[in-house]
Design a protein around this motif. Structure first.
Motif, PDB file in Angstrom:
ATOM      1  N   GLY A   1     -14.362   7.674  -6.623  1.00 32.46           N
ATOM      2  CA  GLY A   1     -13.245   8.613  -6.601  1.00 32.46           C
ATOM      3  C   GLY A   1     -13.304   9.563  -5.407  1.00 32.46           C
ATOM      4  O   GLY A   1     -12.754  10.668  -5.451  1.00 32.46           O
ATOM      5  N   LEU A   2     -13.985   9.117  -4.341  1.00 32.85           N
ATOM      6  CA  LEU A   2     -14.105   9.996  -3.173  1.00 32.85           C
ATOM      7  C   LEU A   2     -12.998   9.721  -2.164  1.00 32.85           C
ATOM      8  O   LEU A   2     -12.656   8.553  -1.929  1.00 32.85           O
ATOM      9  N   PRO A   3     -12.485  10.764  -1.510  1.00 33.38           N
ATOM     10  CA  PRO A   3     -11.549  10.510  -0.414  1.00 33.38           C
ATOM     11  C   PRO A   3     -12.277   9.744   0.689  1.00 33.38           C
ATOM     12  O   PRO A   3     -13.457   9.981   0.940  1.00 33.38           O
ATOM     13  N   CYS A   4     -11.564   8.813   1.324  1.00 34.05           N
ATOM     14  CA  CYS A   4     -12.190   8.009   2.381  1.00 34.05           C
ATOM     15  C   CYS A   4     -11.333   8.048   3.640  1.00 34.05           C
ATOM     16  O   CYS A   4     -10.116   7.843   3.582  1.00 34.05           O
ATOM     17  N   PHE A   5     -11.940   8.354   4.745  1.00 35.74           N
ATOM     18  CA  PHE A   5     -11.274   8.312   6.042  1.00 35.74           C
ATOM     19  C   PHE A   5     -11.941   7.201   6.832  1.00 35.74           C
ATOM     20  O   PHE A   5     -13.034   6.764   6.501  1.00 35.74           O
ATOM     21  N   ILE A   6     -11.278   6.768   7.892  1.00 32.69           N
ATOM     22  CA  ILE A   6     -11.901   5.762   8.769  1.00 32.69           C
ATOM     23  C   ILE A   6     -12.003   6.362  10.164  1.00 32.69           C
ATOM     24  O   ILE A   6     -11.057   6.992  10.634  1.00 32.69           O
ATOM     25  N   LEU A   7     -13.142   6.153  10.807  1.00 36.62           N
ATOM     26  CA  LEU A   7     -13.207   6.475  12.234  1.00 36.62           C
ATOM     27  C   LEU A   7     -13.002   5.164  12.985  1.00 36.62           C
ATOM     28  O   LEU A   7     -13.883   4.291  13.002  1.00 36.62           O
ATOM     29  N   TRP A   8     -11.813   5.035  13.561  1.00 38.00           N
ATOM     30  CA  TRP A   8     -11.487   3.844  14.353  1.00 38.00           C
ATOM     31  C   TRP A   8     -12.068   4.081  15.750  1.00 38.00           C
ATOM     32  O   TRP A   8     -11.689   5.059  16.410  1.00 38.00           O
ATOM     33  N   VAL A   9     -13.004   3.221  16.197  1.00 38.83           N
ATOM     34  CA  VAL A   9     -13.721   3.541  17.446  1.00 38.83           C
ATOM     35  C   VAL A   9     -13.096   2.848  18.660  1.00 38.83           C
ATOM     36  O   VAL A   9     -13.715   2.782  19.724  1.00 38.83           O
ATOM     37  N   GLN A  10     -11.878   2.337  18.490  1.00 42.75           N
ATOM     38  CA  GLN A  10     -11.212   1.701  19.633  1.00 42.75           C
ATOM     39  C   GLN A  10      -9.883   2.424  19.881  1.00 42.75           C
ATOM     40  O   GLN A  10      -9.620   3.460  19.285  1.00 42.75           O
ATOM     41  N   SER A  11      -9.062   1.862  20.760  1.00 40.27           N
ATOM     42  CA  SER A  11      -7.840   2.595  21.109  1.00 40.27           C
ATOM     43  C   SER A  11      -6.787   2.457  20.009  1.00 40.27           C
ATOM     44  O   SER A  11      -6.855   1.557  19.168  1.00 40.27           O
ATOM     45  N   CYS A  12      -5.771   3.332  20.069  1.00 44.44           N
ATOM     46  CA  CYS A  12      -4.687   3.234  19.090  1.00 44.44           C
ATOM     47  C   CYS A  12      -3.863   1.977  19.366  1.00 44.44           C
ATOM     48  O   CYS A  12      -3.361   1.340  18.441  1.00 44.44           O
ATOM     49  N   SER A  13      -3.742   1.598  20.642  1.00 43.17           N
ATOM     50  CA  SER A  13      -2.983   0.383  20.964  1.00 43.17           C
ATOM     51  C   SER A  13      -3.647  -0.828  20.334  1.00 43.17           C
ATOM     52  O   SER A  13      -2.975  -1.713  19.788  1.00 43.17           O
ATOM     53  N   VAL A  14      -4.983  -0.871  20.380  1.00 48.69           N
ATOM     54  CA  VAL A  14      -5.709  -1.987  19.770  1.00 48.69           C
ATOM     55  C   VAL A  14      -5.541  -1.957  18.247  1.00 48.69           C
ATOM     56  O   VAL A  14      -5.353  -2.994  17.610  1.00 48.69           O
ATOM     57  N   PHE A  15      -5.530  -0.753  17.686  1.00 49.49           N
ATOM     58  CA  PHE A  15      -5.300  -0.608  16.242  1.00 49.49           C
ATOM     59  C   PHE A  15      -3.934  -1.204  15.876  1.00 49.49           C
ATOM     60  O   PHE A  15      -3.790  -1.941  14.903  1.00 49.49           O
ATOM     61  N   SER A  16      -2.950  -0.882  16.713  1.00 49.61           N
ATOM     62  CA  SER A  16      -1.596  -1.363  16.462  1.00 49.61           C
ATOM     63  C   SER A  16      -1.550  -2.898  16.537  1.00 49.61           C
ATOM     64  O   SER A  16      -0.890  -3.548  15.720  1.00 49.61           O
ATOM     65  N   ILE A  17      -2.276  -3.463  17.492  1.00 47.24           N
ATOM     66  CA  ILE A  17      -2.290  -4.935  17.624  1.00 47.24           C
ATOM     67  C   ILE A  17      -2.893  -5.560  16.358  1.00 47.24           C
ATOM     68  O   ILE A  17      -2.331  -6.495  15.789  1.00 47.24           O
ATOM     69  N   TYR A  18      -4.025  -5.029  15.891  1.00 46.75           N
ATOM     70  CA  TYR A  18      -4.636  -5.559  14.661  1.00 46.75           C
ATOM     71  C   TYR A  18      -3.679  -5.404  13.477  1.00 46.75           C
ATOM     72  O   TYR A  18      -3.539  -6.296  12.650  1.00 46.75           O
ATOM     73  N   TYR A  19      -3.032  -4.243  13.420  1.00 43.44           N
ATOM     74  CA  TYR A  19      -2.120  -3.991  12.298  1.00 43.44           C
ATOM     75  C   TYR A  19      -0.999  -5.042  12.274  1.00 43.44           C
ATOM     76  O   TYR A  19      -0.733  -5.661  11.241  1.00 43.44           O
ATOM     77  N   HIS A  20      -0.357  -5.233  13.432  1.00 38.65           N
ATOM     78  CA  HIS A  20       0.772  -6.170  13.461  1.00 38.65           C
ATOM     79  C   HIS A  20       0.312  -7.612  13.262  1.00 38.65           C
ATOM     80  O   HIS A  20       1.039  -8.423  12.695  1.00 38.65           O
ATOM     81  N   TYR A  21      -0.896  -7.913  13.683  1.00 42.23           N
ATOM     82  CA  TYR A  21      -1.455  -9.245  13.424  1.00 42.23           C
ATOM     83  C   TYR A  21      -1.630  -9.416  11.911  1.00 42.23           C
ATOM     84  O   TYR A  21      -1.274 -10.439  11.341  1.00 42.23           O
ATOM     85  N   SER A  22      -2.169  -8.356  11.280  1.00 43.14           N
ATOM     86  CA  SER A  22      -2.474  -8.474   9.847  1.00 43.14           C
ATOM     87  C   SER A  22      -1.207  -8.630   9.010  1.00 43.14           C
ATOM     88  O   SER A  22      -1.216  -9.296   7.996  1.00 43.14           O
ATOM     89  N   CYS A  23      -0.103  -8.006   9.457  1.00 36.87           N
ATOM     90  CA  CYS A  23       1.107  -8.165   8.635  1.00 36.87           C
ATOM     91  C   CYS A  23       2.064  -9.202   9.228  1.00 36.87           C
ATOM     92  O   CYS A  23       3.217  -9.289   8.783  1.00 36.87           O
ATOM     93  N   LYS A  24       1.566  -9.952  10.201  1.00 38.99           N
ATOM     94  CA  LYS A  24       2.310 -11.110  10.746  1.00 38.99           C
ATOM     95  C   LYS A  24       3.731 -10.726  11.186  1.00 38.99           C
ATOM     96  O   LYS A  24       4.688 -11.472  10.942  1.00 38.99           O
ATOM     97  N   SER A  25       3.851  -9.547  11.801  1.00 41.61           N
ATOM     98  CA  SER A  25       5.212  -9.107  12.146  1.00 41.61           C
ATOM     99  C   SER A  25       5.788  -9.886  13.332  1.00 41.61           C
ATOM    100  O   SER A  25       7.004  -9.937  13.487  1.00 41.61           O
ATOM    101  N   VAL A  26       4.940 -10.461  14.167  1.00 44.76           N
ATOM    102  CA  VAL A  26       5.427 -11.349  15.247  1.00 44.76           C
ATOM    103  C   VAL A  26       4.441 -12.514  15.368  1.00 44.76           C
ATOM    104  O   VAL A  26       3.358 -12.476  14.782  1.00 44.76           O
ATOM    105  N   ASP A  27       4.826 -13.513  16.174  1.00 45.94           N
ATOM    106  CA  ASP A  27       3.905 -14.635  16.392  1.00 45.94           C
ATOM    107  C   ASP A  27       2.804 -14.232  17.367  1.00 45.94           C
ATOM    108  O   ASP A  27       3.082 -13.644  18.413  1.00 45.94           O
TER     109      ASP A  27
END
Ligand code: UDX
Length: 491
Positions: A137-163
């Protein structure tokens, strides 16, 4: 219990056992500790021993500002130099198996010791950390150690928003919202059908299964640097750009007791002090990349012919890496050291943060790990990019094309081209003297100023950190109650 007798709010930071993850984690830990929190940084015992042997951790808990930093090391169950750590498919599973159990036990133990954990800051390579936090029941944050652009690429890959590139269409371009058009070899190589180390990509993608629950993603970047990507991702999940994390730490914080280096740093600052401003080439490829022997030789000849002084980090090849991958330590060409004489300083590991802020540094030949990229940008140093894999290929594109601070040497793993000596020498010249050099330096100085602005009191990143600290402090009372209740149901 009265407010005065309550222990300081305890934040648990989980990190993947590597330098590229430890550095931003420790920097965030110091930042939070300096604002009065009690921080525990958790990683494997094997990696922890390398920090201890390098003298990077002194007496614990270590006071930082009005708070403290402590470490927690868990045994990953394998002997020192076990070659299975180099097989990331196996290693990721072993980390989950041993880390999950260790984290569960430690959270219980700390509560029993009157130091209950108030929240967990997880790591994208260890997605199970958030599951354990949820169990408690603890709040959890993530420290993303790469760029936000790279985060966005992983995100869109994960939800298959484009090929994305696939086995049947490996060379397609990718257009994502708020990002420039990406060529197939400019997405993190872990997502490419031809890329290696797929286990890392898969672990990172698992993180996104939690993205819909309200946790916040802290990033070692800053608003001005990646404005469009940050604005876009903020519409999807609570992204908090709190970087550059190293910028707000005074060098005195990095000295002595708590540096987080897995190897002893060699002294090179006195050598730099003797060099004219804006004259030295700094060459370093982070903590993991091992270039081919041929590439090292070509770079050595290029440096020798260029006439520029240079500081070159040639880290020792770890034994398990040599045994497992059949790699050999690098050898410099015959007579090289005699020829370059005082012009060269070769070290095993440098104090990179100090090096990059030294006025003698003219440019940085880098593999474009995100830490090195942010450190160069925030120190106002132009770069020559030689990316290899992972996010390095994406960072290289941004350094050259978006941030305007770099010249390209290679494109990375899908190309694996040898940069020959004349080409290397020409790029060094272009980056240090002449019209292009001036433009690169102007842009680099612009980013340095922007980074400083974000990281000072009242700046965008510092404001997000202050908000985070108040949120953690506010939630800590609730979390303690919830944790004790959840512990009762888990045991
Ligand atoms: C890895 C990945 O390669 C990278 O792409 C990812 O973004 C983070 O994890 P690494 O390859 O080690 O990291 O590179 P980098 O991200 O640049 O981190 C290396 C860190 O070690 C930097 O903070 C750098 O300052 C430090 N360093 C490097 C030293 O202190 N001394 C050195 O001699 C070399």
């Amino acid at each position: 219990m009265s407010a005065e007798s309550q222990p300081p709010c305890h934040v648990f930071l989980l990190t993947f056992p590597s330098q590229g993850h430890m550095n931003p984690t420790l920097r965030l830990g110091k930042k939070l500790a300096s604002k009065g929190l009690y921080i525990t940084i958790s990683t494997t015992l094997d990696f922890g021993l390398s920090l201890i042997n390098a003298g990077s951790i002194g007496q614990l808990p270590s006071p930082v500002g009005s708070g403290f930093i402590n470490f927690h090391f868990w045994n990953d169950g394998w002997e020192k130099d076990d070659l299975r750590r180099r097989d990331l498919d196996l290693f990721m599973l072993q980390l989950e198996l041993t880390g999950k159990a260790a984290l569960t036990q430690t959270l219980k133990d700390r509560a029993g010791e009157n130091r209950p954990v108030s929240c967990l800051i997880g790591n994208p390579f260890l997605p199970w950390g958030c599951d354990v936090a949820n169990d408690f029941g603890l709040p959890c944050f993530i420290l993303w150690v790469q760029s936000c652009s790279v985060f966005s690429i992983y995100y869109h890959y994960s939800c298959k928003s484009v090929d994305f590139p696939s086995e049947s269409n490996p060379c397609c371009d990718i257009q994502l919202p708020s990002l420039p058009l990406l060529k197939h070899d400019e997405i993190p190589s872990f997502l490419h059908p031809y890329g290696e180390y797929k286990a890392i990509g898969l672990s990172i993608l698992q993180q996104f299964r939690n993205v819909s629950v309200p946790f916040c993603i802290l990033m070692d970047t800053f608003e001005e640097l990646e404005k469009d990507a940050i604005d876009h991702m903020m519409t999807i999940c609570p992204v908090k750009p709190i970087g550059p994390l190293f910028k707000t730490l005074k060098f005195s914080d990095e000295k002595g007791a708590l540096s987080g280096d897995f190897m002893k740093t060699d002294d090179c600052i006195e050598w730099l002090d003797l060099k004219p401003p804006n004259s030295v080439v700094y060459i370093s490829f982070g903590s993991i990349v091992h270039l081919s022997q041929k590439q090292i030789e070509e770079m050595a000849h290029g440096l020798c012919n260029s006439g520029f002084p240079f500081l070159w980090v040639m880290k020792p090849l770890p034994k398990d890496m040599a045994d497992c991958l059949g790699l050999k330590p690098h050898v410099l060409p015959d007579g090289f050291l005699e020829k370059v004489g005082e012009r060269a300083k070769i070290v095993k590991w440098s104090p990179q943060q100090k090096v990059l802020s030294h006025p003698s540094i003219a440019c940085f030949v880098t593999h474009c790990g995100w830490n090195s990229s942010v450190e160069a940008l925030s120190s106002g140093v132009p770069v020559l990019v030689l990316p290899q894999w992972g996010d390095q290929v994406t960072n290289a594109k941004f350094l050259v094309e978006q941030f305007g601070v770099g010249l390209r040497l290679t494109r990375g793993v899908t190309e694996m081209r040898l940069v020959v000596r004349d080409e290397f020498e020409k790029c060094l010249r272009d980056a240090i003297v002449g019209p292009k050099a001036e433009e690169l330096r102007e842009n680099a100085l612009k980013w340095k100023k922007a980074a400083e602005k974000a990281a000072v009191e009242g700046g965008s990143s510092e404001t997000y950190v202050d908000e985070l600290v108040s949120k953690i402090k506010k939630q800590s009372g609730n979390a303690m109650d919830v944790q004790i209740k959840s512990m009762c149901s888990i045991v």
